[in-house]
Scaffold this active site. Structure first.
Site, PDB file in Angstrom:
ATOM      1  N   GLU A 288      10.544   0.434  12.619  1.00  0.00           N
ATOM      2  CA  GLU A 288      10.199  -0.361  11.424  1.00  0.00           C
ATOM      3  C   GLU A 288      11.234  -0.146  10.341  1.00  0.00           C
ATOM      4  O   GLU A 288      11.712   0.978  10.134  1.00  0.00           O
ATOM      5  CB  GLU A 288       8.835   0.053  10.893  1.00  0.00           C
ATOM      6  CG  GLU A 288       7.722  -0.310  11.840  1.00  0.00           C
ATOM      7  CD  GLU A 288       6.380  -0.246  11.150  1.00  0.00           C
ATOM      8  OE1 GLU A 288       5.961  -1.259  10.587  1.00  0.00           O
ATOM      9  OE2 GLU A 288       5.770   0.830  11.156  1.00  0.00           O
TER      10      GLU A 288
ATOM     11  N   LYS B 162      -1.554  -9.453  19.958  1.00  0.00           N
ATOM     12  CA  LYS B 162      -0.222 -10.056  19.836  1.00  0.00           C
ATOM     13  C   LYS B 162       0.083 -10.812  21.121  1.00  0.00           C
ATOM     14  O   LYS B 162      -0.206 -10.320  22.217  1.00  0.00           O
ATOM     15  CB  LYS B 162       0.833  -8.971  19.574  1.00  0.00           C
ATOM     16  CG  LYS B 162       0.754  -8.417  18.149  1.00  0.00           C
ATOM     17  CD  LYS B 162       1.926  -7.497  17.878  1.00  0.00           C
ATOM     18  CE  LYS B 162       1.816  -6.819  16.541  1.00  0.00           C
ATOM     19  NZ  LYS B 162       2.416  -7.523  15.427  1.00  0.00           N
TER      20      LYS B 162
ATOM     21  N   HIS C 277      -1.434   1.736  18.913  1.00  0.00           N
ATOM     22  CA  HIS C 277      -0.604   0.633  19.425  1.00  0.00           C
ATOM     23  C   HIS C 277       0.252   1.062  20.625  1.00  0.00           C
ATOM     24  O   HIS C 277       0.310   0.380  21.640  1.00  0.00           O
ATOM     25  CB  HIS C 277       0.353   0.124  18.341  1.00  0.00           C
ATOM     26  CG  HIS C 277      -0.317  -0.253  17.049  1.00  0.00           C
ATOM     27  ND1 HIS C 277      -1.585  -0.751  16.996  1.00  0.00           N
ATOM     28  CD2 HIS C 277       0.125  -0.221  15.765  1.00  0.00           C
ATOM     29  CE1 HIS C 277      -1.901  -1.009  15.731  1.00  0.00           C
ATOM     30  NE2 HIS C 277      -0.886  -0.691  14.973  1.00  0.00           N
TER      31      HIS C 277
ATOM     32  N   HIS D 277      -4.957  -4.233  16.396  1.00  0.00           N
ATOM     33  CA  HIS D 277      -4.479  -5.619  16.300  1.00  0.00           C
ATOM     34  C   HIS D 277      -3.330  -5.916  17.265  1.00  0.00           C
ATOM     35  O   HIS D 277      -3.055  -7.060  17.581  1.00  0.00           O
ATOM     36  CB  HIS D 277      -4.082  -5.981  14.858  1.00  0.00           C
ATOM     37  CG  HIS D 277      -2.762  -5.451  14.411  1.00  0.00           C
ATOM     38  ND1 HIS D 277      -2.581  -4.177  13.954  1.00  0.00           N
ATOM     39  CD2 HIS D 277      -1.531  -6.027  14.352  1.00  0.00           C
ATOM     40  CE1 HIS D 277      -1.313  -3.995  13.631  1.00  0.00           C
ATOM     41  NE2 HIS D 277      -0.640  -5.098  13.866  1.00  0.00           N
TER      42      HIS D 277
ATOM     43  N   LYS E 172      -8.148   0.670  12.948  1.00  0.00           N
ATOM     44  CA  LYS E 172      -7.569   1.914  13.435  1.00  0.00           C
ATOM     45  C   LYS E 172      -6.907   2.649  12.262  1.00  0.00           C
ATOM     46  O   LYS E 172      -6.615   1.994  11.263  1.00  0.00           O
ATOM     47  CB  LYS E 172      -6.571   1.660  14.569  1.00  0.00           C
ATOM     48  CG  LYS E 172      -5.552   0.588  14.254  1.00  0.00           C
ATOM     49  CD  LYS E 172      -4.126   0.950  13.973  1.00  0.00           C
ATOM     50  CE  LYS E 172      -3.692   2.040  13.126  1.00  0.00           C
ATOM     51  NZ  LYS E 172      -2.679   1.737  12.117  1.00  0.00           N
TER      52      LYS E 172
ATOM     53  N   ASP F 242      -0.746   6.985  13.067  1.00  0.00           N
ATOM     54  CA  ASP F 242      -0.714   5.620  12.523  1.00  0.00           C
ATOM     55  C   ASP F 242      -0.402   4.584  13.611  1.00  0.00           C
ATOM     56  O   ASP F 242      -1.063   3.563  13.701  1.00  0.00           O
ATOM     57  CB  ASP F 242       0.327   5.533  11.405  1.00  0.00           C
ATOM     58  CG  ASP F 242       0.357   4.153  10.758  1.00  0.00           C
ATOM     59  OD1 ASP F 242      -0.723   3.586  10.520  1.00  0.00           O
ATOM     60  OD2 ASP F 242       1.465   3.633  10.494  1.00  0.00           O
TER      61      ASP F 242
HETATM   62  C1  BG6 Z   1      -0.195  -0.821  11.427  1.00  0.00           C
HETATM   63  C2  BG6 Z   1       0.341   0.435  10.808  1.00  0.00           C
HETATM   64  O1  BG6 Z   1      -1.273  -0.554  12.272  1.00  0.00           O
HETATM   65  O2  BG6 Z   1       0.841  -1.443  12.182  1.00  0.00           O
HETATM   66  C3  BG6 Z   1       1.552   0.131   9.933  1.00  0.00           C
HETATM   67  O3  BG6 Z   1      -0.672   1.046  10.011  1.00  0.00           O
HETATM   68  C4  BG6 Z   1       2.586  -0.627  10.714  1.00  0.00           C
HETATM   69  O4  BG6 Z   1       2.103   1.344   9.425  1.00  0.00           O
HETATM   70  C5  BG6 Z   1       1.953  -1.831  11.399  1.00  0.00           C
HETATM   71  O5  BG6 Z   1       3.580  -1.040   9.801  1.00  0.00           O
HETATM   72  C6  BG6 Z   1       2.917  -2.546  12.327  1.00  0.00           C
HETATM   73  O6  BG6 Z   1       2.276  -3.701  12.818  1.00  0.00           O
HETATM   74  P1  BG6 Z   1       2.982  -5.122  12.766  1.00  0.00           P
HETATM   75  O7  BG6 Z   1       1.962  -6.060  13.290  1.00  0.00           O
HETATM   76  O8  BG6 Z   1       3.333  -5.359  11.309  1.00  0.00           O
HETATM   77  O9  BG6 Z   1       4.195  -4.979  13.639  1.00  0.00           O
END
Ligand code: BG6
Length: 464
Positions: A216, A182, A240, A178, A148, A235
């Site tokens: 984040e 989870k 997500h 992804h 993605k 993003d």
């Molecule tokens: C990714 C984004 O898909 O997901 C990132 O491109 C982000 O910017 C990340 O930091 C967050 O995923 P996770 O699994 O690290 O929480």
């Protein structure tokens, strides 16, 4: 995964270094990946040891035997995504390695590349026959994984999809999010539909609001080139966060598997309407490497949505995400309506909240009101908690390990169907068209100050 060739396109990038190669290493440690070769390819002039050293630096304690196997089976080819003859060369190398290691030619080609290259790469994969069109169950299998975001808006997503569908069969195509792998995310539908206590309450009679948050602490970590073109909305929100919303909002599927769940997810996404929002950019973002000096790209977004169907009419869904915030937290909060207070003291009593924490901890908790010890009817909130990591701890695999394993197994439920992607872009395109204001915020804060006005305007308060 015992007869497998993995081709990692974009192997020198952040995703391969931080996620994909560590995931492959873990699969080797666990002896899930035994007979394989990995061919990494990217535009840089580099070599396998330099790439692996950068990966090793990010891994704690190393299992020497597993690392040695990874080193022995990892190869690098310099390649330009738009150059067909480079792909011909990689194909010849892959064929040679498969012969050398006695592999049958089961191939997973992983595009850890920006969406603008999806179409030229796909065309070159077909032209060079690194991947060929296969019937379902035809051996050896060959699959392509697209990271993605799939496109940068609805129109570009359509263009990419047409280009892919012209060349390969749908069963060979994996559009990855992804987050769907989870542990706590794959638990959402299961918890909703296998516990009879929740489903009767899962509607606008009992639920007051839903908050979906991906905070984040990290900033863009040297990914300016990519991030400045996409921003927080494309993003993480387009994929997500809207997938989380779909899992929370969907109607009950006939069965908790594959197409049944996808049908339900897309159905609820079709009903989503954009109501309000604010955007943010962290201070000094424009000084990051490869970011335009006058960039207006959002690194923060707080959006209010509604789901226009009988189950959710009137219930706001608030989505909030940002980089460079005070802490990392991926969490869903579901607020239940308040009850009439029958107490003589301490009215009104707090509402119940159901909290699904995806990370950093994997927990699921329900806040309830209970009596404080003593004679007064004083209420204290107590929490009933299921701590996934406490119970199953180290058994929880990293999401990219699951992605690789499931693609190798041919499990399609981790892939997002194109009609879901279409709906997610429709929503994000609408957010962009609405032109919400962009505010600056300090790093390590909760986000822009304007978030307070947003709270006041909607009579809500962010719980994370
Ligand atoms: C990714 C984004 O898909 O997901 C990132 O491109 C982000 O910017 C990340 O930091 C967050 O995923 P996770 O699994 O690290 O929480």
């Amino acid at each position: 995964m015992n007869d497998l060739t993995i081709v990692l396109l974009g192997v020198t990038g952040d995703l391969a270094r931080r996620k994909l190669l560590p995931a492959l290493y873990n699969l080797i440690v666990q002896k899930k990946c035994i007979d394989f070769v990995i061919v990494g390819a990217a535009i840089e002039q580099t070599n396998p040891s330099a790439i692996l050293q950068a990966v090793k630096d990010g891994i704690g304690k190393i299992d020497e035997a597993a690392w040695k196997l990874l080193e022995d089976r990892f190869f690098y080819e310099q390649l330009n995504f738009t150059n067909e003859s480079d792909f011909q060369r990689v194909t010849t190398r892959v064929q040679g390695l498969e012969k050398q290691f006695g592999l049958a030619g089961n191939r997973m080609v992983y595009l850890a590349a920006a969406a603008e290259f999806f179409c030229p790469i796909t065309a070159n994969l077909a032209a060079s026959q690194l991947v060929t069109r296969k019937k379902v169950d035809e051996a050896p299998w060959q699959r392509i994984v697209y990271e993605k975001p799939f496109g940068h808006d609805l129109q570009s997503a359509h263009e990419i999809n047409e280009c892919i569908e012209d060349l390969f069969e749908e069963h060979q195509i994996y559009r990855i999010d992804h987050f769907l792998t989870k542990e706590l995310v794959s638990n959402i539908a299961l918890i909703r539909f296998t516990n009879c206590v929740f489903e009767p309450l899962w509607n606008n009679r009992y639920i007051d609001q839903v908050q979906i948050v991906i905070n984040e602490k990290i900033a863009i970590e040297g990914r300016g080139d990519y991030y400045d073109k996409y921003g927080a909305l494309s993003d993480v929100m387009q994929n997500h966060m809207l997938e989380l919303l779909a899992l929370i909002g969907m109607e009950s599927p006939k069965k908790l598997s594959g197409e049944f769940v996808r049908d339900r997810r897309v159905q609820v996404l079709k009903d989503v309407q954009v109501i309000d929002g604010i955007l943010g950019q962290y201070a000094n973002y424009t000084k990051e490497k490869s970011v335009a000096k006058d960039s207006k790209t959002e690194t923060f977004a707080a959006i209010m949505l509604r789901v226009d169907n009988p189950r959710w009419a009137g219930v706001p869904f608030y989505l909030k995400t940002g980089k460079c915030l005070e802490k990392k937290e991926t969490v869903i909060h579901i607020k239940f309506k308040s009850v009439d207070c029958l107490l003589t003291h301490d009215c009104p009593v707090p509402s119940n909240w159901l909290t699904i924490e995806v990370s950093p901890e994997a927990t699921f908790s329900l806040s309830l009101n209970a009596k404080k010890p003593g004679r007064n009817e004083q209420v204290v909130p107590v929490s009933m908690e299921f701590c996934h990591s406490c119970l199953f701890g180290s058994q929880t695999p990293e999401s990219y390990e699951v992605v690789i394993e499931e693609v190798a197994r041919g499990e399609k439920s981790i892939s997002v169907r194109f009609d879901e992607i279409e709906q997610c872009w429709r929503i994000i395109d609408t957010v962009r068209e609405k032109g919400f204001e962009l505010f600056e915020y300090a790093c390590d804060s909760k986000g822009p100050d304007a978030l307070k006005q947003f709270e006041q305007k909607h009579g809500m308060r962010w719980r994370s």
